[in-house]
Design a protein around this motif. Structure first.
Motif, PDB file in Angstrom:
ATOM      1  N   UNK A 695     -25.589  13.194  24.804  1.00 41.31           N
ATOM      2  CA  UNK A 695     -26.856  13.385  24.413  1.00 41.31           C
ATOM      3  C   UNK A 695     -27.319  14.688  23.724  1.00 41.31           C
ATOM      4  N   UNK A 696     -27.831  14.801  22.687  1.00 44.05           N
ATOM      5  CA  UNK A 696     -28.452  15.982  22.374  1.00 44.05           C
ATOM      6  C   UNK A 696     -29.965  15.874  22.599  1.00 44.05           C
ATOM      7  N   UNK A 730     -24.619  16.846  28.061  1.00 43.95           N
ATOM      8  CA  UNK A 730     -25.607  17.111  27.458  1.00 43.95           C
ATOM      9  C   UNK A 730     -25.769  18.430  26.797  1.00 43.95           C
ATOM     10  N   UNK A 731     -26.330  18.795  25.685  1.00 43.33           N
ATOM     11  CA  UNK A 731     -26.535  19.584  24.955  1.00 43.33           C
ATOM     12  C   UNK A 731     -28.126  19.850  24.722  1.00 43.33           C
ATOM     13  N   UNK A 783     -23.608  24.282  31.678  1.00 34.95           N
ATOM     14  CA  UNK A 783     -23.491  25.608  31.541  1.00 34.95           C
ATOM     15  C   UNK A 783     -24.617  26.620  30.757  1.00 34.95           C
ATOM     16  N   UNK A 784     -25.318  27.423  31.415  1.00 37.78           N
ATOM     17  CA  UNK A 784     -26.522  28.039  30.765  1.00 37.78           C
ATOM     18  C   UNK A 784     -25.948  28.525  29.159  1.00 37.78           C
ATOM     19  N   UNK A 785     -25.008  29.048  28.951  1.00 42.04           N
ATOM     20  CA  UNK A 785     -24.658  29.382  27.699  1.00 42.04           C
ATOM     21  C   UNK A 785     -23.947  28.316  26.788  1.00 42.04           C
ATOM     22  N   UNK A 786     -23.091  27.599  27.484  1.00 39.57           N
ATOM     23  CA  UNK A 786     -22.447  26.630  26.339  1.00 39.57           C
ATOM     24  C   UNK A 786     -23.077  25.292  26.277  1.00 39.57           C
ATOM     25  N   UNK A 787     -24.155  24.959  26.959  1.00 42.77           N
ATOM     26  CA  UNK A 787     -24.741  23.998  26.818  1.00 42.77           C
ATOM     27  C   UNK A 787     -26.314  24.287  26.082  1.00 42.77           C
ATOM     28  N   UNK A 788     -26.478  25.266  25.618  1.00 42.60           N
ATOM     29  CA  UNK A 788     -27.752  25.576  24.875  1.00 42.60           C
ATOM     30  C   UNK A 788     -27.537  26.366  23.616  1.00 42.60           C
ATOM     31  N   UNK A 789     -28.058  26.094  22.459  1.00 41.27           N
ATOM     32  CA  UNK A 789     -27.749  26.038  21.291  1.00 41.27           C
ATOM     33  C   UNK A 789     -29.285  26.659  20.600  1.00 41.27           C
ATOM     34  N   UNK A 808     -29.167  27.779   9.162  1.00 38.64           N
ATOM     35  CA  UNK A 808     -29.227  26.499   9.766  1.00 38.64           C
ATOM     36  C   UNK A 808     -28.103  25.772   9.696  1.00 38.64           C
ATOM     37  N   UNK A 809     -27.558  25.854   8.662  1.00 39.64           N
ATOM     38  CA  UNK A 809     -26.312  25.009   8.400  1.00 39.64           C
ATOM     39  C   UNK A 809     -24.876  25.625   9.009  1.00 39.64           C
ATOM     40  N   UNK A 810     -25.019  27.135   8.802  1.00 36.64           N
ATOM     41  CA  UNK A 810     -23.757  27.672   9.657  1.00 36.64           C
ATOM     42  C   UNK A 810     -24.085  27.166  11.325  1.00 36.64           C
ATOM     43  N   UNK A 811     -25.200  27.390  11.739  1.00 36.19           N
ATOM     44  CA  UNK A 811     -25.425  27.179  13.035  1.00 36.19           C
ATOM     45  C   UNK A 811     -25.209  25.952  13.612  1.00 36.19           C
ATOM     46  N   UNK A 812     -25.744  25.052  12.750  1.00 32.21           N
ATOM     47  CA  UNK A 812     -25.453  23.423  13.144  1.00 32.21           C
ATOM     48  C   UNK A 812     -23.578  23.058  13.038  1.00 32.21           C
ATOM     49  N   UNK A 813     -23.106  23.821  11.890  1.00 33.97           N
ATOM     50  CA  UNK A 813     -21.510  23.546  11.738  1.00 33.97           C
ATOM     51  C   UNK A 813     -20.989  24.034  13.132  1.00 33.97           C
ATOM     52  N   UNK A 814     -21.363  25.442  13.749  1.00 35.77           N
ATOM     53  CA  UNK A 814     -20.724  25.891  14.900  1.00 35.77           C
ATOM     54  C   UNK A 814     -21.199  25.028  16.082  1.00 35.77           C
ATOM     55  N   UNK A 815     -22.283  24.428  16.231  1.00 33.10           N
ATOM     56  CA  UNK A 815     -22.530  23.510  17.177  1.00 33.10           C
ATOM     57  C   UNK A 815     -21.790  22.187  17.254  1.00 33.10           C
ATOM     58  N   UNK A 816     -21.498  21.692  16.181  1.00 28.59           N
ATOM     59  CA  UNK A 816     -20.728  20.582  16.000  1.00 28.59           C
ATOM     60  C   UNK A 816     -19.498  20.598  16.281  1.00 28.59           C
ATOM     61  N   UNK A 817     -18.818  22.081  16.004  1.00 30.57           N
ATOM     62  CA  UNK A 817     -17.534  22.311  16.562  1.00 30.57           C
ATOM     63  C   UNK A 817     -17.378  22.306  17.962  1.00 30.57           C
TER      64      UNK A 817
END
Length: 1550
Positions: A695-696, A730-731, A783-789, A808-817
Motif C-alpha cells: 500500500x502506497x 506500507x510506504x 522503518x522511519x527511513x526506508x518507508x518514507x519517500x 519528480x521522475x527520478x525520485x519516483x524511479x528510485x522509489x519504484x526500485x
C-alpha cells in the motif's frame, strides 16, 4: 544513397530494423523487468531507443539527452587536427534526438505512438504532426497519434470566474502558427520558439535545436518532419505571453525539400513565419505563388553585415508579395536573442487580432487528403463508424436519458441492490417483525430486483458494443475502444466542466442539499467506456443470477480477460453504486488465470490518498501506465490493471503479474458535507488496503489534515490484516517536498508522522481488542527511513506550460526500485494466485459490508488454511498418540512379565522416566512438524499465524494429558500385577502340590498295571484331596469406596447434613433422575426449568454420558481401581461446568446427580470387581489345568511320547491368550488408522469436515427424532454414529478380518523369530526346554505376556529335545494361526470383537472430531475449533435459537432468530450472566469473550437450519412444549438442495 537505404541503415544501427514498420507494441514496454527497474549506463547505440522510451514513460524530461554515447575518443578530441574533427562529429555512437524520435514513431504501432505523444506532451516536448515516411517523399498526418492528448487552460476571459477549458488538443479550435525556414538560414527558429514559449517561465527546450546535446548533428531521417506544440494560458497576466491558446508548428528542413509539408502548413495556418538569410530563385517562385500571402506570411530575416546582395533578394520577394513592413522582422547583430524574441512575440500577438478563421487539427483532415498526405486515422474509420453508430442517440435528450435507455442494468436497481446488501449485513433498520423477518423481506426485495434486471432487454448500442469486442481481432478491438473513449470524452466533457464549475460554487456556499444534487448530476452525466464495460459485466452477472449456465453471455469473461492482458483496466469496485459485481470479476479473472495456464502469481499494489494529490500520476510514472488523471469524466471506485513481469524478474519478485489498483481520491473537502461521504471513504480505504500486498499512502504536504482520517482508517486495516496473518508492506510518499536537504530537514516531520501513527495505533488497538499492540511498528515492519519517500512537485513551473519536473521522475524511479526490492525481501514467498486473490476479495468485501470490520471476517482462504492446519494437526496428534500407545503396550508387557517383586516398583519408576523422555521426543517431533508447516512457502499459512500459539499450547497440553494418562495406566498395571500376586502365589503353591502328588502316584503305580479308568479314578481322588483347602479371593466393598470418594470431594464445600449421613449409595440410581425446583436458586430459572424442562434434559444428558463412561471402563478385564471413580466424577464436573451458564444449578443439584451416577457406578464397578475375582480365583484357575495334569499323568505312566501334545498345550495355554491379548491391544489402533486413512478419511480429517458430513447425513436421512438426538443428546448421538461408522467400515470388504490377519501375522512373526533365536542358542539334543522357553520369553518381553502358571502346567515333566519341541511348537503355532483366521473370518462377531478392545477406537475418534465440547451460548451449536487450547470457540454454522430450546417468555413461541443475525443487529439479550441487564448482541463478546460468532459466511450459509426448522417446526414445538416458531415466509421457499448447498458454502466444501 537512396532514402530507403538510409532509413534501414539507421534503424539497423539502432537495433530497430525488426520493428519496422509499426511492429513495436505498447504492451512490450509496460512489462516489469530488470531494465525497467534498474537503470544502467548507456553503453551502445542499440540500447538507445529503449533507454529513451523507458525514460519517456517515466515522464523524465531529460530523456532526449541520452542520444550520445561518450568514449575515450570524445575525451581526447582536442588533440585531433582540424580534419579529424569532422569525422569525430559524425561518429556512429551519436544520434540526432529528432532522428531517434522519428525512428521510434516509424517503428511504433498506433497505440504506442499515442502513448509516446502523450508522454512527450507532458514533458512539454514538441510532438510530430507530419511524420516523414523517410523511404519516400510522403508524410503522414498524425491525427490518431495526437488524439490522446488532453489539455487544460484558462483563457483570460474566464479568469474572474476561475473557470478553465479542458479539451482534446486535436479538437480544440485555436490559432495555428507555423514556423519554416529557407535553405540559407543561419537563425535557429527552434531556439527562438523556445524563448518565446518560455517567457515568464524558466527556459525550457520544447523544440530540439542546434545548441542542445546532439542537436548539431546532421539529421538523417528527420528532415521534413513537422512538429507541433501548444501555448496554453494559465490565466495570470504576469505569466501568460498570450491571452489565448496557440498551436505552434515547426517544419524541419527547408521548404524546397518539404514542399508537400509546407503547402499543408500554409493552407491550415493562420500565420506562417519564414526564417531566412536570403531568398534564392526557386524559393522566390514558391513564395510568390502563395495565395493570400499578404495576410498570412511573415518574414524573419537575419541581416548579416556586408550581405547587401542577400538583402536585395529579400526585398525583391517582398515587393512581389506586397507584404507590409509589419510582416517583416529583421534581426541584426545589434539585437540579441531575448530582445528579438520579444519582437516576434509582438508580431504573433498582432497577428492574433486579425485572425478571422480558426481550424482544429481534426478539421485539417480533408486538406491533408487533398494535398496527397497520408492520414494515420484513415486506418481506423470502420471502428470509428461503429463507435459513432453506438453513440448516435447520445445527444437527445441527455446523457442521463441515454444511460437509462442504453445501459439500464447499472441504474437505480443496481444501486438499490447494493443498499439492500448493506442493510442485510448491518441490520440497522430492523422492523418490528424481527430480525429474521426483516432479512427475509430484504432478500425477497433483492430477488424481485434481480428478476426485474433479468427482464431488461439488451439495447442496440450495447449489443453492437459486445459484438464488436467479441468478433474483432485484437488490433481492431483496441482501435474501437479508443474511439469509444475519445467520443465519450468529447460528448461528456463540456457538460461535466460546467457541472464542476457549479459544484465548486456551491461548495463555497456550503449548501449540502445542492452539493448532493450536483454530485448526482456529475455521476449521471459521466459516460465512458467503463460504463459500457460495467453494463457488459452486469449482463453476465444477471445471467448467472438466473442460473442459466448456457446463457449467451457466458463467453464475455474471456473477452474481458483478453482486454486485461492487453493492458486495459477492469472496474473492481463500482464507485457509483458502492458494489462489486462478484460473479463477473471472478469469472473474468479466472479466465485470465486459464489463459496464462495458472501462472498467475500476483503482487497487489495500491495507492491511497486524498483527492487531487497525484495518486494516479504516481502509478502512471512508476509503471508507464495510463490511469485517467484529468479526463473530463467523474469516475469513482477502484480499478485494477495487470502489469506483466518479465522472465528475468519473475524468480526474483516471485510473481507473474503486478496488479495495480487505482482508487478515487478520499476526503474530498467538497463532498465532506454529504452524510455518506465518510462511510464511503472508510469502505473504499479499508477494502483497498486489506486487498493489497503493498500500500502506497500518498501524502501531499498541503493535505496533511485530511490525511489524518485516512491514516486512522489505514491503521485499523493494518491491525486487522495482522490479526489474520496477512503480511502487508506500507510506504508513505510525501509529495511536493523540494530541496536537496528535504529528507534530512523533514526528519522531524517523519518522526511526527510516526508519533501520530503510534497514537492512532494505540487507539485502534483498543477498539480492535488487541492490547499487546502499542506502536505502529508492532503492526508493520516500518522503518522511519526506508518507508518514507520525499517526492518533489510534479511540475517544473506553473502549468499548463510547465514541463514535468525531472526531479519528480527520478525520485519516483528510485522509489519504484526500492519498493520492488522490499517486495523481494519481504513478500517473495508470500504471493497469491488469482483464485486465492478472488477468495480474499469476496470475503473482504463481505467484511467491509458488515460495517468497518465490527466483526473479524470469516475469510474463505483463512477458513481453508485453518481447516488444512486442523487436518494436519489431527494427523500429527494421532501419530503422537499412536507412538505413545505402542510404547505403552511394550511398557505394560515388561511390567507384567517382571518376576522380581522387589524390583517391580523400580521398574515402573524407570518406565515413567522413560515415558517423559519419549513424550518429549514425540513433542519435539510434533513441534517440528507444526513449525515446518508455518515455514511453508504458501501465503495461506500466514493467514493462520494468529492461531500458532494456540496450536503449540495444544501440543503441550496434549503431551501433559498423555503423560498423565499413561502414568495412571502404568500405576493400574502395577496394581493389577500386585493384586494378582496373591492369587498367583496360591496357584503356584498348589500347582507344586499337585505336581508332587502326580509324581507320587507314578511312583506308587510304577510296577502296577492299571486301566485308563482306574488311573483317572486315582487321579481324581488325588486332585480332590490336594485342592480341598485352596483359598478364594475376598470381595471388596466397592460401593463404600465410591461413597467415600464422593464425600471427600464435597468435604471442602458447604454441603448439607444429608450427604454426611448417607451410609450407602443403594437406591439413589435405581429410579430415573428427577430435576426439581430446589436444584436452582433464582425464581426465573425455577420457572424456566419447570416450563421448558431444560434442566431435566440437561441432567438426562449428563447421566447418559456418565453411564457410557462407566460402561467403557468396565469393558476391560482388570480389577476396580479408585482412579476410575475419581475420573468419572471429574468427567461429570466437566459436563456440569459446561451447563452452568445456561442452567445456573446449585450445590444440591451437584450432590443429587452425583449420588445418582455414583449408584450406577457402584453397581457396574462391583460387577467388574466380581468378574475379576471370578476370572482370577485360584480354584477356578487350577481347574483349568486339571485336564493337562491328567494327560501328563497318563502319558508318564504309559511312557508315551508327549512332545507334540506338550508343545500344543503350551501354545494353547500360554501363546494363544498372549496372542489374543496382543491383538486386542493393537486392533484398536489399527481400526482408528483405517478410519482416518481409508474411505472415511475425509470425514474424520477435521472437526469441520466431520460436522459437515454429520449434518449432511441428517438432512438426507430426513428423520425428526434423529435431529432431536443430535441437538439434545449431542455427545451420545455422535458416539453412536462413530460406532456405526466403525462397524460399517470394519464389515465392508472384510476390513476387520484383514486387520486381525495383519496383526496376527505380525505377532506370530515376532514369536517365530523369538523361538528361532532362542533355539539357536541351544544344541538340538539339549533337553532343557524350560531354558529354551525362558529365553524365548526374554526375547518377547516387550510384546506378549505369558502366564507363569500356564507355563508351569504345560511344561510339567516334559521329556523331549529342544529341536523336537521347537518343531512341534512351530507346527502348533501355525495350526493356531489357521484356526484363529477361520474364527476371524466370521463377520457376525464384529460387535463382540469391538467390545473386547482395550484401546477403544470409538473414544479415540470422538476425541479427534468433537474437540472441547463447548456450545454456543445462544443456539447450542458445538465448537469446531482445532486443538485443545484454542483461545476462542467458533462454529461454521449457527442455527435458529429455538432449536436449542430457546423460547420467547411472553408468548412461549420458539425463537426463530439466529445468533449470527443477532450479532449484526441492534437486538439485545439478558440472562444471569448479564445480571438480568439488557446487553446488545453486538457486544456479546463482553459476556462471552471466549466465543467468536461472526455473521454468516454467506447469505445462504444458514439455509440448512432454517430448512430444518421449517420442516419440523410443529414437532420441535411439541417436543419442547412450546408454540411453533414464527418463521419468515422466505424460509419456506428453501429447498433441501439449497439447504445442502448452504451447508457446503458454510463449511467451505468445493
Amino acid at each position: 544513397m537512396e532514402p530507403e537505404h538510409i532509413l534501414l541503415n539507421f534503424l539497423s544501427n539502432l537495433g530497430l530494423q525488426k520493428y519496422y514498420p509499426n511492429k513495436l507494441t505498447l504492451q512490450s514496454l509496460l512489462e516489469v523487468n530488470k531494465s525497467s527497474i534498474y537503470e544502467k549506463e548507456l553503453l551502445s547505440v542499440n540500447e538507445m531507443p529503449f533507454y529513451f522510451l523507458r525514460k519517456l514513460f517515466k515522464i523524465n524530461a531529460g530523456c532526449r539527452n541520452y542520444t550520445q554515447i561518450s568514449s575515450n575518443h570524445d575525451e581526447t578530441e582536442d588533440n585531433f587536427d582540424l580534419l579529424d574533427i569532422y569525422t569525430a562529429c559524425e561518429s556512429e555512437n551519436k544520434v540526432h534526438p529528432l532522428d531517434l524520435i522519428v525512428g521510434l514513431f516509424l517503428c511504433a504501432d498506433s497505440f504506442l505512438q499515442q502513448e509516446m505523444a502523450l508522454k512527450m506532451s507532458l514533458c512539454q516536448f514538441s510532438v510530430p504532426l507530419l511524420l516523414p515516411h523517410c523511404n519516400s517523399n510522403q508524410c503522414t498526418l498524425m491525427l490518431w497519434a495526437l488524439r490522446e492528448i488532453v489539455k487544460e487552460w484558462c483563457p483570460h476571459d474566464l479568469c474572474q470566474t476561475r473557470g478553465f477549458v479542458e479539451n482534446n488538443i486535436v479538437q480544440a479550435t485555436i490559432p495555428f502558427f507555423s514556423f519554416v525556414r529557407l535553405k540559407n538560414c543561419s537563425l535557429s527558429k527552434s531556439q527562438f520558439l523556445n524563448h518565446i514559449l518560455s517567457c515568464g517561465q524558466q527556459n525550457h527546450n520544447i523544440f530540439i535545436h542546434r545548441d542542445m546535446e546532439g542537436g548539431a548533428r546532421t539529421r538523417k531521417i528527420s528532415n521534413t518532419l513537422v512538429e507541433v506544440c501548444w501555448f496554453l494560458p494559465c490565466g495570470r497576466e504576469n505569466l501568460d505571453i498570450f491571452q489565448e491558446p496557440i498551436t505552434f508548428a515547426n517544419l524541419r528542413g527547408d521548404i524546397c525539400e518539404s514542399l508537400q509539408q509546407f503547402s499543408f502548413l500554409y493552407e491550415v495556418s493562420n500565420a506562417v513565419f519564414v526564417f531566412l538569410d536570403k531568398i534564392e530563385d526557386k524559393e522566390h517562385n514558391i513564395l510568390t505563388a502563395l495565395q493570400d500571402a499578404k495576410s498570412k506570411l511573415h518574414f524573419v530575416v537575419n541581416r548579416k553585415e556586408g550581405a547587401c546582395e542577400d538583402m536585395m533578394s529579400v526585398k525583391k520577394t517582398l515587393q512581389k508579395l506586397n507584404l507590409p513592413n509589419s510582416s517583416v522582422k529583421i534581426k541584426d547583430s545589434r539585437v540579441n536573442v531575448a530582445e528579438f524574441s520579444q519582437r516576434l512575440c509582438g508580431a504573433i500577438k498582432n497577428s492574433l487580432f486579425h485572425i478571422k478563421h480558426k481550424m482544429s487539427i481534426e478539421k485539417m483532415l480533408d486538406k491533408a487528403i487533398e494535398l496527397g498526405l497520408s492520414v494515420d486515422e484513415n486506418n481506423t474509420l470502420d471502428q470509428k463508424k461503429t463507435a459513432e453508430d453506438i453513440l448516435r442517440c447520445i445527444i437527445v435528450p441527455s446523457i442521463t436519458h441515454y444511460k437509462r435507455q442504453q445501459l439500464p442494468l447499472q441504474g437505480e436497481n443496481w444501486k438499490r441492490l447494493s443498499q439492500l446488501e448493506i442493510k442485510e449485513c448491518r441490520m440497522y433498520d430492523v422492523s418490528t417483525d424481527g430480525a429474521e423477518h426483516y432479512k427475509a423481506q430484504l432478500r425477497a426485495e433483492k430477488r424481485h430486483i434481480w428478476q426485474e434486471q433479468n427482464k431488461q432487454k439488451l439495447s442496440k448500442g450495447m449489443e453492437d458494443f459486445i459484438d464488436t469486442l467479441s468478433t474483432s481481432d485484437k488490433e481492431s478491438r483496441n482501435v474501437f475502444l479508443k474511439w469509444m473513449y475519445f467520443i465519450f470524452n468529447s460528448h461528456s466533457r463540456d457538460k461535466l466542466t460546467a457541472l464542476r464549475h457549479k459544484f465548486k460554487e456551491q461548495s463555497r456556499n456550503k449548501d449540502a442539499k445542492l452539493i448532493a444534487e450536483i454530485d448526482q448530476d456529475l455521476l449521471d452525466s459521466s459516460l465512458g467506456v467503463e460504463h459500457y464495460m460495467r453494463e457488459m459485466g452486469l449482463n453476465y452477472e444477471v445471467s448467472m443470477q438466473s442460473g442459466d449456465t448456457t446463457d449467451k453471455f457466458s463467453y464475455l469473461p474471456a473477452v474481458a480477460a483478453e482486454m486485461l492482458l492487453d493492458g486495459y483496466p477492469l472496474e473492481l469496485l463500482d464507485g457509483d453504486a458502492s458494489n462489486i459485481p462478484e460473479k463477473w470479476v471472478t469469472a473474468v479473472l479466472m479466465e485470465l488465470h486459464k489463459k496464462v495456464r495458472g501462472n498467475s502469481r500476483l503482487i497487489v499494489l495500491a495507492v491511497l490518498g486524498v483527492q487531487s494529490t497525484g495518486k494516479s500520476t504516481l502509478l502512471n510514472t512508476m509503471f508507464g501506465v495510463h490511469f485517467p488523471v484529468s479526463s473530463g469524466r467523474c469516475t469513482r471506485g477502484a480499478y485494477m490493471l495487470f502489469i506483466k513481469v518479465g522472465d528475468d524478474t519473475q524468480i526474483e519478485l516471485g510473481c507473474d503479474f503486478i496488479l495495480l489498483i487505482d482508487t478515487e481520491g478520499l476526503k474530498s473537502p467538497d463532498l465532506a458535507q454529504l452524510e455518506d461521504s465518510y462511510e464511503h471513504d472508510n469502505q473504499l480505504a479499508t477494502f483497498v488496503i486489506c486487498l493489497s500486498d503493498v500500500t502506497i499512502i500518498n501524502i501531499a504536504m498541503e493535505n496533511a489534515t485530511e490525511m489524518k482520517d485516512v491514516l486512522q482508517i489505514a491503521v485499523h486495516a493494518f491491525i486487522r490484516m495482522k490479526r489474520i496473518g496477512k503480511n502487508t508492506i506500507c510506504h508513505f510518499v510525501h509529495q511536493n517536498v523540494a530541496g536537496v536537504s528535504a529528507h534530512a530537514k523533514n526528519l522531524t516531520e517523519r518522526q511526527h508522522l510516526l508519533d501520530q501513527l503510534n497514537e492512532m495505533t494505540q487507539i485502534a488497538a483498543k477498539m480492535e481488542r488487541q492490547p499487546s499492540i502499542q506502536a505502529f511498528t508492532d503492526v508493520l515492519n516500518y522503518d522511519l527511513e526506508k518507508n518514507n519517500w520525499n517526492i518533489p512537485g510534479l511540475w517544473h513551473g506553473t502549468p499548463p506550460m510547465a514541463p514535468v519536473n525531472t526531479g519528480y521522475s527520478e525520485a519516483v524511479a528510485d522509489f519504484k526500485k526500492n519498493l520492488l526490492e522490499s517486495v523481494v525481501k519481504e513478500m517473495s514467498n508470500d504471493v497469491s494466485k488469482i483464485p486465492d486473490f478472488l477468495e480474499w476479495m469476496r470475503s473482504l468485501w463481505k467484511a467491509v459490508k458488515y460495517e468497518n470490520f465490527i466483526f473479524s471476517f470469516r475469510n474463505t482462504l483463512v477458513a481453508h488454511a485453518y481447516d488444512n492446519l486442523c487436518k494436519e494437526f489431527a494427523q500429527w496428534e494421532w501419530e503422537m498418540r499412536k507412538a505413545i500407545l505402542s510404547w505403552q503396550k511394550e511398557a505394560e508387557s515388561e511390567i507384567l512379565n517382571a518376576n522380581n517383586e522387589d524390583e517391580l516398583e523400580k521398574l515402573v519408576t524407570l518406565k515413567k522416566s522413560k515415558l517423559s523422555e519419549e513424550i518429549e521426543l514425540q513433542k519435539s517431533i510434533f513441534n517440528g512438524k507444526l513449525s515446518d508447516h508455518y515455514k511453508e512457502k504458501d501465503r495461506c499459512v500466514k493467514l493462520v499465524e494468529k492461531y500458532k500459539t494456540d496450536f503449540f499450547n495444544s501440543i503441550t497440553s496434549l503431551s501433559n494429558d498423555i503423560e498423565h494418562s499413561v502414568n495412571a495406566k502404568l500405576d493400574k498395571v502395577l496394581e493389577v500385577k500386585n493384586g494378582l500376586k496373591k492369587a498367583q502365589d496360591i496357584q503356584q503353591e498348589y500347582c507344586g502340590v499337585i505336581e508332587e502328588r502326580v509324581m507320587k502316584l507314578l511312583h506308587d503305580f510304577k510296577n502296577v498295571t492299571l486301566s485308563d479308568a482306574q488311573l483317572i479314578e486315582e487321579f481324581d481322588k488325588m486332585w480332590t484331596t490336594a485342592t480341598a483347602n485352596v483359598p478364594t479371593l475376598k470381595e471388596q466393598p466397592i460401593p463404600a469406596y465410591i461413597l467415600a470418594i464422593l464425600k471427600k470431594i464435597f468435604s471442602n464445600r458447604n454441603v448439607n447434613e444429608k450427604l454426611r449421613q448417607i451410609k450407602s449409595l443403594k437406591g439413589f440410581g435405581s429410579d430415573p433422575f428427577k430435576a426439581r425446583t430446589d436444584h436452582v436458586d433464582s425464581m426465573s430459572n425455577k420457572f424456566k426449568h419447570l416450563c421448558k424442562g431444560d434442566l431435566q434434559i440437561f441432567a438426562d444428558n449428563v447421566i447418559e454420558i456418565a453411564t457410557q463412561f462407566i460402561l467403557d471402563i468396565t469393558k476391560s478385564n482388570s480389577d476396580y481401581h479408585d482412579s476410575f471413580s475419581r475420573d468419572l466424577l471429574q468427567r461429570v464436573d466437566e459436563l456440569l461446568v459446561k451447563g452452568y451458564d445456561r442452567h445456573q444449578t446449585n450445590t444440591q443439584f451437584d450432590i443429587d446427580i452425583k449420588l445418582h451416577i455414583c449408584d450406577i457406578a457402584a453397581r457396574e464397578f462391583l460387577k467388574m470387581h466380581q468378574r475379576f475375582l471370578s476370572n482370577n480365583d485360584p480354584r477356578v484357575q487350577l481347574e483349568k489345568y486339571k485336564h493337562q495334569y491328567l494327560l501328563d499323568f497318563l502319558d508318564l505312566y504309559k511312557k508315551t511320547d508327549h512332545s507334540q501334545r506338550k508343545a500344543n498345550d503350551f501354545v494353547q495355554l500360554c501363546i494363544k491368550p498372549a496372542i489374543e491379548d496382543w491383538i486386542n491391544k493393537s486392533l484398536g489402533t489399527g481400526i482408528v488408522d483405517e478410519i482416518v486413512t481409508g474411505r472415511l478419511s475425509m470425514m474424520y480429517s477435521s472437526r469441520s469436515c466431520f460436522q459437515y458430513n454429520i449434518q449432511k447425513d441428517l438432512l438426507l436421512e430426513d428423520d425428526f427424532d434423529t435431529f432431536v438426538n443430535y441437538i439434545c443428546h449431542y455427545e451420545t448421538y455422535l458416539k453412536k454414529k462413530i460406532l456405526l461408522d466403525i462397524f460399517q467400515a470394519m464389515r465392508k470388504d472384510n476390513t476387520l478380518y484383514k486387520l486381525q490377519k495383519m496383526n496376527l501375522e505380525m505377532v506370530v512373526g515376532k514369536i517365530l523369530n523369538a523361538v528361532k533365536e532362542a533355539s539357536n542358542m541351544q544344541s538340538d539334543d539339549d533337553a532343557n526346554i524350560l531354558k529354551l522357553v525362558i529365553q524365548m520369553r526374554n526375547n518377547l518381553i516387550k510384546d506378549i505376556v505369558i502366564s507363569e502358571e500356564a507355563q508351569q502346567c504345560s511344561l510339567f515333566q516334559i521329556q523331549t529335545t529342544c529341536k523336537s519341541f521347537t518343531q512341534s511348537f512351530i507346527a502348533s503355532l501355525n495350526t493356531l494361526k489357521e484356526t484363529l483366521l477361520v474364527e476371524y473370518s466370521n463377520n457376525e462377531k464384529i460387535t463382540e470383537t469391538l467390545k473386547k478392545l482395550e484401546s477403544n477406537p470409538q473414544n479415540v475418534l470422538f476425541r479427534r472430531v468433537v474437540g472441547c465440547g463447548q456450545q454456543c451460548p445462544f443456539c447450542k451449536v458445538p465448537c469446531e475449533a482445532g486443538g485443545k487450547e484454542h483461545k476462542q470457540h467458533h462454529a461454521a454454522v449457527h442455527r435458529p435459537q429455538g432449536l436449542g430450546r430457546c423460547i420467547y417468555n411472553s408468548t412461549k413461541v420458539l425463537v426463530e432468530s439466529l445468533c449470527t443475525t443477532g450479532v449484526q443487529s441492534n437486538y439485545v439479550f439478558q440472562n444471569s450472566l448479564t445480571r438480568k441487564e439488557w446487553v446488545p448482541y453486538k457486544d456479546y463478546s463482553t459476556i462471552y469473550p471466549d466465543w467468536h460468532i461472526p455473521p454468516d459466511a454467506t447469505m445462504e450459509a444458514s439455509n440448512y437450519w432454517k430448512y430444518v426448522l421449517v420442516c419440523y417446526n410443529e414437532q420441535f414445538a411439541s417436543k419442547y412444549d412450546a408454540k411453533p416458531a414464527n418463521v419468515p415466509y422466505e424460509w419456506k421457499k428453501i429447498t433441501q438442495k439449497q439447504a445442502l448447498q448452504g451447508l457446503k458454502e458454510a463449511f467451505n466444501i468445493k
